[in-house]
Design a protein around this motif. Sequence first.
Motif, PDB file in Angstrom:
ATOM      1  N   GLY A 126       0.795  -1.236   0.000  1.00 11.73           N
ATOM      2  CA  GLY A 126       0.000   0.000   0.000  1.00 11.73           C
ATOM      3  C   GLY A 126       0.819   1.273   0.000  1.00 11.73           C
ATOM      4  N   GLY A 127       0.207   2.311  -0.522  1.00 16.91           N
ATOM      5  CA  GLY A 127       0.838   3.630  -0.518  1.00 16.91           C
ATOM      6  C   GLY A 127       1.590   3.954  -1.797  1.00 16.91           C
ATOM      7  N   LEU A 128       1.750   2.948  -2.666  1.00 18.71           N
ATOM      8  CA  LEU A 128       2.522   3.188  -3.894  1.00 18.71           C
ATOM      9  C   LEU A 128       1.719   2.786  -5.136  1.00 18.71           C
ATOM     10  CD1 LEU A 128       6.092   1.975  -2.769  1.00 18.71           C
ATOM     11  CD2 LEU A 128       5.315   4.333  -3.048  1.00 18.71           C
ATOM     12  N   GLY A 129       0.415   2.939  -5.063  1.00 17.64           N
ATOM     13  CA  GLY A 129      -0.409   2.639  -6.233  1.00 17.64           C
ATOM     14  C   GLY A 129      -1.053   1.268  -6.175  1.00 17.64           C
ATOM     15  N   GLU A 130      -1.818   0.989  -7.212  1.00 17.31           N
ATOM     16  CA  GLU A 130      -2.593  -0.252  -7.193  1.00 17.31           C
ATOM     17  C   GLU A 130      -2.077  -1.328  -8.138  1.00 17.31           C
ATOM     18  OE1 GLU A 130      -6.842   0.399  -7.631  1.00 17.31           O
ATOM     19  OE2 GLU A 130      -6.523   2.398  -6.806  1.00 17.31           O
TER      20      GLU A 130
ATOM     21  N   GLU B 267       2.318   1.680 -11.411  1.00 16.69           N
ATOM     22  CA  GLU B 267       2.330   2.910 -10.605  1.00 16.69           C
ATOM     23  C   GLU B 267       3.557   3.011  -9.690  1.00 16.69           C
ATOM     24  OE1 GLU B 267      -1.499   4.183  -8.926  1.00 16.69           O
ATOM     25  OE2 GLU B 267      -2.394   2.509 -10.004  1.00 16.69           O
ATOM     26  N   LEU B 268       4.281   1.923  -9.547  1.00 17.78           N
ATOM     27  CA  LEU B 268       5.428   1.917  -8.621  1.00 17.78           C
ATOM     28  C   LEU B 268       6.597   2.733  -9.162  1.00 17.78           C
ATOM     29  CD1 LEU B 268       5.729  -1.894  -7.746  1.00 17.78           C
ATOM     30  CD2 LEU B 268       4.932  -0.086  -6.207  1.00 17.78           C
ATOM     31  N   PRO B 269       7.359   3.402  -8.287  1.00 20.65           N
ATOM     32  CA  PRO B 269       8.592   4.037  -8.738  1.00 20.65           C
ATOM     33  C   PRO B 269       9.669   2.966  -8.943  1.00 20.65           C
ATOM     34  CG  PRO B 269       7.962   4.781  -6.527  1.00 20.65           C
ATOM     35  CD  PRO B 269       7.102   3.617  -6.851  1.00 20.65           C
TER      36      PRO B 269
ATOM     37  N   ILE C 219      11.454   6.755 -12.841  1.00 19.97           N
ATOM     38  CA  ILE C 219      11.113   6.605 -11.421  1.00 19.97           C
ATOM     39  C   ILE C 219      10.544   7.915 -10.876  1.00 19.97           C
ATOM     40  CG2 ILE C 219      12.180   6.326  -9.127  1.00 19.97           C
ATOM     41  CD1 ILE C 219      13.965   4.139 -10.427  1.00 19.97           C
ATOM     42  N   ASP C 220      11.187   9.029 -11.240  1.00 22.73           N
ATOM     43  CA  ASP C 220      10.712  10.339 -10.777  1.00 22.73           C
ATOM     44  C   ASP C 220       9.291  10.625 -11.270  1.00 22.73           C
ATOM     45  OD1 ASP C 220      12.525  11.448  -9.033  1.00 22.73           O
ATOM     46  OD2 ASP C 220      13.859  12.144 -10.636  1.00 22.73           O
ATOM     47  N   GLU C 221       9.013  10.242 -12.506  1.00 21.46           N
ATOM     48  CA  GLU C 221       7.660  10.472 -13.046  1.00 21.46           C
ATOM     49  C   GLU C 221       6.609   9.708 -12.232  1.00 21.46           C
ATOM     50  OE1 GLU C 221       9.108  11.436 -17.603  1.00 21.46           O
ATOM     51  OE2 GLU C 221       7.991   9.591 -17.222  1.00 21.46           O
ATOM     52  N   LYS C 222       6.973   8.503 -11.832  1.00 16.83           N
ATOM     53  CA  LYS C 222       6.029   7.718 -11.004  1.00 16.83           C
ATOM     54  C   LYS C 222       5.866   8.372  -9.637  1.00 16.83           C
ATOM     55  CE  LYS C 222       5.711   4.682 -14.196  1.00 16.83           C
ATOM     56  NZ  LYS C 222       4.679   4.074 -14.913  1.00 16.83           N
ATOM     57  N   ARG C 223       6.960   8.865  -9.101  1.00 19.38           N
ATOM     58  CA  ARG C 223       6.876   9.543  -7.798  1.00 19.38           C
ATOM     59  C   ARG C 223       5.980  10.773  -7.908  1.00 19.38           C
ATOM     60  NH1 ARG C 223      10.320   8.097  -3.850  1.00 19.38           N
ATOM     61  NH2 ARG C 223       9.980  10.114  -2.849  1.00 19.38           N
ATOM     62  N   GLU C 224       6.154  11.473  -9.012  1.00 21.30           N
ATOM     63  CA  GLU C 224       5.348  12.669  -9.252  1.00 21.30           C
ATOM     64  C   GLU C 224       3.861  12.287  -9.304  1.00 21.30           C
ATOM     65  OE1 GLU C 224       7.269  15.514  -9.553  1.00 21.30           O
ATOM     66  OE2 GLU C 224       5.327  16.525  -9.300  1.00 21.30           O
ATOM     67  N   ALA C 225       3.569  11.250 -10.070  1.00 24.77           N
ATOM     68  CA  ALA C 225       2.168  10.830 -10.230  1.00 24.77           C
ATOM     69  C   ALA C 225       1.572  10.373  -8.898  1.00 24.77           C
ATOM     70  CB  ALA C 225       2.078   9.711 -11.262  1.00 24.77           C
TER      71      ALA C 225
END
Length: 665
Positions: free
Chosen positions: A539-543, A547-549, A622-628
């Motif tokens: 949890g906390g990093l998408g479904e 979605e994961l960084p 990875i940064d883009e995923k963190r941003e999202a």
Amino acid sequence: MAKSHGCDSCNEITGASTLDLLNQDLAKQVRTAYDRLEDRGMSACLFGSGGTCCKICNMGPCQIIDGVDTMLGICGATADTVAARNFARIIAAGTASHTDHAREMVRGFIATAKGQTPHEIKDIDKLHKMAKLFGIETEDRDKNEIAVELGEKALAEFGQQESTPLTMLKRAPKKQQNIWKKVGVEPRGIDREVVEMMHRTHMGVDQDYKNIMLQGARCALADGWGASMLSTELTDIMFGTPVPKRAIVDLGCLKEDHVNVTVHGHEPLLAESLCLAAEEDDMLELARKAGAKGINLAGVCCTGNEILMRRGIPVAGSFIQQEMVLATGAVEAMVVDVQCVMQSLAQVVKEMHTDIITTNYRAKMPDALHIQFEEHDAMNSAKKILRQAIGNFKKRGNHYIPEDKKFDVVVGFSHETINYMLGGRFRASYRPLNDNIINGRIKGVAAIVGCEHYKYADDVHFKIAKELIKNNVLVLATGCAASALGRRGMMRPEAAAEYAGPGLAEVCETVGIPPVLHVGSCVDNSRLLIALTEMVNEGGLGEDISELPACGTAPLYMSEKAVAIGQYFVSSGAHVVFQNLPTSGGKKFNDFLLKGMTELYGACWDVEEDPIKLAHKMIKAIDEKREALGINKKQDRILYDMAMRRELEGKALPGMGCGGEGDKH
Ligand code: BF8
């Protein structure tokens, strides 16, 4: 440095052990892949490199030029169709290789459960977990009875014909499963997907590159979530799930006063039997009679990674070092089975005392000695092989072992290990990893996997890993990439202080882990799928995985298996960067791989030859995923206070970090 070995200025060879060895007179007499690459004197064919040479039927071969009407295939096939067919066939071949390996492991598992091998069912916890997944009753049942049923059900997945998805797909995040269902790429049976892929790329069948790649994805998923995952899990149950171990890698692990036996290939059934046989009194006595102090087993390629992970047996070399291992002149036998074994090996040892021993009816080699490994008579087969090697010890002639060229490594990071390493034995969980990603100490997770080859410098993995960990990205490595990183000292816990950014270094130093974790062989990339799934489930990093960084690379891909692996990661939602792909000749198809696939899976392929730029493409992804996810805000770095450190230190592994006596597993 002499002109030989394609090593005029040695730009492409930077590995200390390889350079040392190639400078010895003995090795200078050996023709290696470096020489052959140089001697060939021609660059790669542009049609082959771009994927537009079609030799699927006998009207050709047709060389296709995209956009040139007079350069279509004789059948009218376009560059996109041909590039897609060729790419899909690479996936099918890679999947077939993992599949055939996995089938042998499942057969060995069943034989073990029936008491027909010297091995035993070791990991009962994993046996029960897998049994539950397959709907097998475990209560009040003997472990071997459960294992036979599990093995038979697993074996049935290879030949399954119905439209029921493979059992292991159920382990993926729910949203991931729905994506596969919606796109229509759930694998039905493992072998079926390879066969259908070969059929659909036959002359005059599937001529729509997007449709071809739907089957490409389904075939690759049958590898990752089917064959490879079955192989990893059943092998773990049989030989033990890896836990952290200290070991050594590189040519310096060969021993002057021992019979050196190297095990090269992929299927660990043979290697495990050799490990058992090499400890038996009669073999040790024989070695002593021959004048040796004992038998020194060492691995090469993925067999090496298998026994390194589970037994801490050293890895003498990876793919590009297989000839170097022999060029030492100090190896009594190199025992090989399947995959990544170069035909040159028997020629390298022609003037030496070394035997190349093939052991599998599927993989024979001119000028090698064949001793068939019989799984039902495993110890006798293994002893026969060892006797042959021991018999060679007295004949050892000129040799050179670069004894100071070896590195300490800490290996054995199965996804279970990562789980309790960060979460603690009694509260195993990916929570601390997710939390450290969310709070920014760790930017994300990167996988560096796959092969090595001779066209690029041998420090590419190292450069990429260094850049990633400097930017606080935790690296997980498998296959020859893992060995290459071990040889550069990246798998020592101290590497965190030397190379990692402050956030990652802090986590690594507190738990006592290296910043680059060895996760296993190529088949064990399936462990990464599960690790990513665990991160989603925590949890906390998408479904879902997309979605994961997280990001993956096989920067020196050589084998077809690497492409199958790349595709199953992309189809599972992970962005993947290779140094190149044989698809650039079909523009629309290439664009589809590099962009269009995102619409289907939330991830796509990428290419970049320069290692530093490649690392930065990964960091950007990875940064883009963190941003999202909304976790990319610049945060003041929160240093661990004493209480937080104590909390994590209580979870460190025995022998590493400050776990203390209480946390032994
Ligand atoms: O399966 S990493 S060179 S040894 S293909 Fe081969 Fe590539 Fe090495 Fe293992 Ni994987």
